[in-house]
Enzyme design. Sequence first.
Site, PDB file in Angstrom:
ATOM      1  N   TYR A 261      35.671  41.370  36.917  1.00  0.00           N
ATOM      2  CA  TYR A 261      37.126  41.463  36.748  1.00  0.00           C
ATOM      3  C   TYR A 261      37.491  42.597  35.797  1.00  0.00           C
ATOM      4  CZ  TYR A 261      39.142  37.518  39.317  1.00  0.00           C
ATOM      5  OH  TYR A 261      39.612  36.689  40.312  1.00  0.00           O
TER       6      TYR A 261
ATOM      7  N   GLU B  33      48.195  36.838  42.969  1.00  0.00           N
ATOM      8  CA  GLU B  33      48.616  38.041  42.249  1.00  0.00           C
ATOM      9  C   GLU B  33      47.997  39.234  42.966  1.00  0.00           C
ATOM     10  OE1 GLU B  33      46.855  36.812  38.666  1.00  0.00           O
ATOM     11  OE2 GLU B  33      48.672  35.926  37.824  1.00  0.00           O
TER      12      GLU B  33
END
Length: 565
Positions: A195, A77
């Site tokens: 993240y 991704e």
Amino acid sequence: MRNYQHISTLAPTGIEKKKAYLVGAGIGSLAAAAYLIRDGHMDGKNITILEESNMIGGAMDGYGNPKDGYIIRGGREMEENYECCWDLYSQIPSIEDPSRTVLDEFRELNIADPNESTCRVIENCGEKLDFSSLGLDESHIKQLTKLFLVTEEDLGATTVEQFFDKSFLETDMWCYWRSMFAFENWHSLVEMKRYMERFMHLLPGMSRLKGIMFTKYNQYDSMILPLINWLKEEKVVFKNDSRVTDLDIDINEKSKTVTAIHLIRNGKEEIINTTVDDLVFVTNGSMTENSTLGTMDKAPVLNTGVGGCWNLWKNIAKKDAIFGRPEVFCSDIEKSKWESFTITCTDSKVADILKKLTGRDPYSGKVVTGGIITIKDSSWLLSITCNRQPHFVNQPKNVLVLWAYGLFPNKIGDFVKKRMCDCTGEELVTELLYHLGAKDDIAEIIKTVNVIPCMLPYVTSQFMPRVKGDRPSVVPKGCTNLAFLGQFTEIPGDCVFTVEYSIRSAIMGVYTLLKLEKQVPEVYPSKYDIRVIAAATKTLYSGKPLPAEGIVKKLLKNTTLEGLI
């Protein structure tokens, strides 16, 4: 990278006499070779890439054919703020149109066909669930805020489940998060924090996978092959079937210098002697090491061995603590494994299932699932994706290639009463079709698919709880000619399990060892942008007014900051 840093570097003194050896042929090594040539002015013929397998590309592989089935061990991704990645691919020619770069091609495609999921989560055999919010309450938001503010040092080796209430682990946000990034409850909270901070600007579109970007074809055809072709044109030497087993390193109080590379090439032991003028880059650790494949009628066998890449890191780490602690990441396979499977469909009703779930024609050449569809009530926690088709350059028009994975391979299936890890390809797709609401069509669909399972013992090992020192710096203190590459190096502020991380390590290694005057692109600083923080906070509150929002809006009314919230 700021425009002021877009400079043409001066050739380092003596570069014509240097040689570079890169251990492993993943994206980290390929990128390092490219930067040695582009910014380091090294002649490609002086660069040698040593790879133990017969494949180039590491985890970014993809191969096969419509008859025997295609294989993808994972996918990538992407997003537009991968500064290192796009810096690299802004220089690599596209295979389909060499007058344009891979970045040109990628950007044009994702502008014309932007990604967005129309079916992010399902349950009850194909029932689409509402995914318009993250499903958080005030207590969860407070915990996320605390995680944002606390330091990594204070968190140490804390796991996700040790920090959050059990109720958070049942929220929609955790479902989206864990399935999208492959996080487990026992994984590192520090990595989750990274993240959250690194991709905060994407939080408003998280449940719809908006802002996520994909290549035209699979990751090998679209990203690895163009880079390989460019490197070969530059005369870079590729040596497969070359397993590096150890390095001789001269270590004293002031410096650490690699003096020899020990390897087994084509079954014979060899030694490459190196000097302080040579450069050695090592990909330490591997997510795909010891992965095994199954077939339609055979389950993959879990390989519990350590593997060449991990053994090399262990041998290096024995020489000095500064080289990290590989055992932290590779010693608990039960907590680092999961299983994936690639489904090759020929003239199959699977196309009708996808169209029903997504409202999109999978043969259109455009976005299909828009990322993964997660089956929330699957005991294996299955997720499936169908990217733009064809997914392979040689893929016929009547063939679809899908990829699926399960986070809980040791659990018993809901329809197929076996552990996922014990299932054949036919049994895996049977369980998947049941959850997709196609129970009555299973027998017919089975005749139109070929399923290749893949067991990956170390695929989430980079998320294992760790503390400072467990991962070596890209160029450890005192190293004169050694750099580490990939997912098991320490790069402050960036996120593992991304292409960006590996390419960033390559730039850091090359620029540091060659003492180049060019700066490494900055990690996208979204966590310092008040606009991003405000938008992310509103998302956590499901779009409801923020605490004191009315007062803040009143204070900002008729000012240049009006509209900030």
